[in-house]
Design a protein around this motif. Structure first.
Motif, mmCIF file in Angstrom:
data_model
loop_
_atom_site.group_PDB
_atom_site.id
_atom_site.type_symbol
_atom_site.label_atom_id
_atom_site.label_comp_id
_atom_site.label_asym_id
_atom_site.label_seq_id
_atom_site.Cartn_x
_atom_site.Cartn_y
_atom_site.Cartn_z
ATOM 1 N N LYS A 227 0.337 -1.276 -0.269
ATOM 2 C CA LYS A 227 -0.037 -0.330 0.366
ATOM 3 C C LYS A 227 1.108 0.991 -0.145
ATOM 4 O O LYS A 227 0.231 1.913 -0.949
ATOM 5 C CB LYS A 227 -1.230 -0.125 1.290
ATOM 6 N N THR A 228 1.667 1.513 0.699
ATOM 7 C CA THR A 228 2.354 2.089 0.684
ATOM 8 C C THR A 228 3.615 2.855 -0.812
ATOM 9 O O THR A 228 3.320 3.580 -0.569
ATOM 10 C CB THR A 228 3.529 2.221 1.870
ATOM 11 N N HIS A 229 4.192 1.612 -1.512
ATOM 12 C CA HIS A 229 4.942 1.866 -2.156
ATOM 13 C C HIS A 229 3.599 2.346 -3.692
ATOM 14 O O HIS A 229 3.999 3.337 -4.119
ATOM 15 C CB HIS A 229 5.401 0.890 -2.810
ATOM 16 N N THR A 230 2.499 1.749 -3.432
ATOM 17 C CA THR A 230 1.640 2.324 -4.755
ATOM 18 C C THR A 230 0.974 3.782 -4.016
ATOM 19 O O THR A 230 1.274 4.056 -5.822
ATOM 20 C CB THR A 230 0.602 1.344 -4.804
ATOM 21 N N THR A 231 0.555 3.795 -3.067
ATOM 22 C CA THR A 231 0.460 5.350 -2.817
ATOM 23 C C THR A 231 1.255 6.389 -3.498
ATOM 24 O O THR A 231 0.722 7.343 -3.471
ATOM 25 C CB THR A 231 0.306 5.502 -1.373
ATOM 26 N N VAL A 232 3.117 6.395 -3.105
ATOM 27 C CA VAL A 232 4.073 6.949 -2.919
ATOM 28 C C VAL A 232 3.852 6.897 -4.988
ATOM 29 O O VAL A 232 4.212 8.364 -4.757
ATOM 30 C CB VAL A 232 5.121 6.165 -2.845
ATOM 31 N N ILE A 233 3.517 5.536 -5.436
ATOM 32 C CA ILE A 233 3.628 5.585 -7.166
ATOM 33 C C ILE A 233 2.407 6.752 -7.295
ATOM 34 O O ILE A 233 2.887 7.963 -8.318
ATOM 35 C CB ILE A 233 3.778 4.566 -7.724
ATOM 36 N N HIS A 234 1.672 6.767 -6.578
ATOM 37 C CA HIS A 234 0.606 7.432 -7.589
ATOM 38 C C HIS A 234 0.022 9.140 -6.842
ATOM 39 O O HIS A 234 -0.358 9.917 -7.574
ATOM 40 C CB HIS A 234 -0.861 7.236 -6.307
ATOM 41 N N GLN A 235 0.866 9.163 -5.561
ATOM 42 C CA GLN A 235 2.024 11.049 -5.997
ATOM 43 C C GLN A 235 2.152 11.021 -6.496
ATOM 44 O O GLN A 235 2.533 12.457 -6.301
ATOM 45 C CB GLN A 235 2.054 11.099 -4.243
ATOM 46 N N LEU A 236 3.599 10.413 -6.642
ATOM 47 C CA LEU A 236 4.424 10.773 -8.001
ATOM 48 C C LEU A 236 3.555 11.111 -9.135
ATOM 49 O O LEU A 236 3.779 12.013 -9.940
ATOM 50 C CB LEU A 236 5.488 9.938 -8.088
ATOM 51 N N ASP A 237 2.552 9.833 -9.458
ATOM 52 C CA ASP A 237 2.162 10.509 -10.575
ATOM 53 C C ASP A 237 0.843 11.875 -11.090
ATOM 54 O O ASP A 237 1.175 12.163 -11.452
ATOM 55 C CB ASP A 237 0.993 8.716 -11.055
ATOM 56 N N LYS A 238 0.122 11.985 -9.769
ATOM 57 C CA LYS A 238 -0.143 12.815 -9.733
ATOM 58 C C LYS A 238 0.466 14.402 -10.464
ATOM 59 O O LYS A 238 0.217 15.232 -10.891
ATOM 60 C CB LYS A 238 -1.323 13.442 -8.715
ATOM 61 N N ALA A 239 1.939 14.400 -8.660
ATOM 62 C CA ALA A 239 2.835 15.811 -9.374
ATOM 63 C C ALA A 239 3.387 15.704 -11.014
ATOM 64 O O ALA A 239 3.277 16.561 -10.981
ATOM 65 C CB ALA A 239 3.945 15.219 -8.080
ATOM 66 N N LEU A 240 3.041 14.589 -11.339
ATOM 67 C CA LEU A 240 4.428 14.547 -12.744
ATOM 68 C C LEU A 240 2.994 14.782 -13.605
ATOM 69 O O LEU A 240 3.270 16.107 -14.507
ATOM 70 C CB LEU A 240 4.474 13.220 -13.300
ATOM 71 N N ALA A 241 1.489 13.938 -13.331
ATOM 72 C CA ALA A 241 1.010 15.232 -14.298
ATOM 73 C C ALA A 241 0.527 16.582 -14.130
ATOM 74 O O ALA A 241 0.343 17.007 -15.143
ATOM 75 C CB ALA A 241 -0.418 14.998 -14.068
ATOM 76 N N LYS A 242 1.007 16.962 -13.786
ATOM 77 C CA LYS A 242 0.403 18.445 -13.432
ATOM 78 C C LYS A 242 2.110 18.770 -13.729
ATOM 79 O O LYS A 242 1.802 20.209 -14.192
ATOM 80 C CB LYS A 242 0.826 19.433 -11.429
ATOM 81 N N LEU A 243 2.625 18.789 -13.662
ATOM 82 C CA LEU A 243 4.271 19.106 -14.528
ATOM 83 C C LEU A 243 4.124 19.170 -15.749
ATOM 84 O O LEU A 243 4.135 19.725 -16.202
ATOM 85 C CB LEU A 243 5.702 17.946 -13.560
ATOM 86 N N GLY A 244 4.018 18.399 -16.250
ATOM 87 C CA GLY A 244 4.214 17.489 -17.805
ATOM 88 C C GLY A 244 5.030 17.093 -18.244
ATOM 89 O O GLY A 244 6.359 17.439 -17.950
ATOM 90 N N ILE A 245 4.540 16.107 -18.981
ATOM 91 C CA ILE A 245 5.743 14.831 -19.402
ATOM 92 C C ILE A 245 6.682 15.484 -20.092
ATOM 93 O O ILE A 245 7.985 15.095 -20.156
ATOM 94 C CB ILE A 245 5.623 13.616 -20.523
ATOM 95 N N GLY A 246 6.586 16.768 -20.765
ATOM 96 C CA GLY A 246 7.135 17.505 -21.645
ATOM 97 C C GLY A 246 8.552 17.867 -20.845
ATOM 98 O O GLY A 246 10.047 18.434 -21.432
#
Length: 293
Positions: A227-246
């Motif tokens: 749970k902890t590992h996947t939650t961390v990845i989920h939070q990183l995904d949210k931050a990455l979506a706001k930043l932009g892959i570009g």
């Protein structure tokens, strides 16, 4: 009468010259020496004390080596990731004596995957070692699909059962599922039977191996760590979506894809960016509770 007086006088003189304590002590000494002289000698008295100590030390060293070997084999078999850290720590102790740091350099040269972090790997080593780690997690993929197929009859909704069956079939055929195929099943992974708290222990272990986490822990600890590992990845995904892959470099894109399960070492940058964009669409559309699978 005179004779008796003489005897009493002599006794008095002897009593003043030899004290009772000295007399008794002398008798005890004579008795002990006589007992020592007359006692039969056992065979053990012929052995040297140094030989006994040497034999005892040899026995202790042999037993210690045997126990240490069993302990290392137990750690390597049941706790492989911890065993790697343990061996690294023990080899770090080797560098404490003077000039032993040269031996550490030799060990780093011989075992770079175990003793060096990724930033010190050569480009070829990065490709080879990441392939090795990805092969480890690929071994658990058929097991995960098998568990998904087993729980299909337990899903109450007929439409969800059909979608999950179709998804498993596509994956087994090597077809990359579409985004809507995965999002249609998010309800299955939020509640029974595929919710994190409802998963069987073997399923949790397989998921842990797929994420390169140790699976040799009690099921409650495995669930918590997963749970902890996947939650961390989920939070990183949210931050990455706001930043932009570009905003990411090519190496950052490949690292992000590899962390999420794609072996990006042999895939071009454009394809990695496309895959990561699809991943972020799925991840950001899920709640944290349903993201774990």
């Amino acid at each position: 009468m005179a004779l008796s007086r003489v005897c009493w006088a002599r006794l008095a003189v002897w009593g003043s010259a030899v004290t009772p304590g000295h007399f008794v002590t002398r008798r005890l000494q004579l008795g002990r020496s006589g007992l020592a002289w007359g006692a039969p000698r056992s065979s053990k008295l012929h052995l040297s004390p140094k030989a006994d100590v040497k034999n005892l030390m040899s026995y202790v060293v042999t037993k210690t080596k045997a126990i240490n070997g069993k302990y290392h084999r137990f750690l390597g078999r049941h706790f492989p990731r911890f065993y790697v850290l343990y061996t690294i720590f023990m080899k770090g102790i080797i560098s404490i004596p003077p000039f032993a740091n040269y031996l550490v350099f030799l060990l780093m040269y011989l075992f770079p995957r175990q003793l060096l972090i990724r930033h010190f790997w050569t480009p070829k080593q990065q490709t080879d070692f990441l392939d090795i780690y990805h092969a480890f997690r690929k071994q658990s993929h058929p097991e995960i699909i098998s568990y998904l197929e087993k729980v299909i009859p337990l899903i109450s909704d007929a439409g969800l059962r059909w979608h999950l069956t179709d998804l498993c079939t596509k994956i087994q055929r090597g077809t990359h599922p579409a985004i809507h195929d995965i999002l249609a099943l998010r309800e299955c992974f939020s509640n029974h039977p595929l919710g994190m708290n409802q998963l069987q222990a073997l399923h949790v272990k397989a998921l842990s191996r797929a994420m390169l986490l140790t699976s040799y822990l009690p099921p409650p600890l495995l669930r918590h760590r997963l749970k902890t590992h996947t939650t961390v990845i989920h939070q990183l995904d949210k931050a990455l979506a706001k930043l932009g892959i570009g905003q990411l470099t090519a190496q950052e894109v490949k690292s992000a894809c590899y962390l999420r399960g794609l072996n990006s070492t042999h895939i071009g940058e454009d394809r990695c960016r496309t895959w990561l964009g699809e991943w972020l669409q799925i991840s950001c559309s899920l709640k944290a509770a349903s993201y774990h699978l």
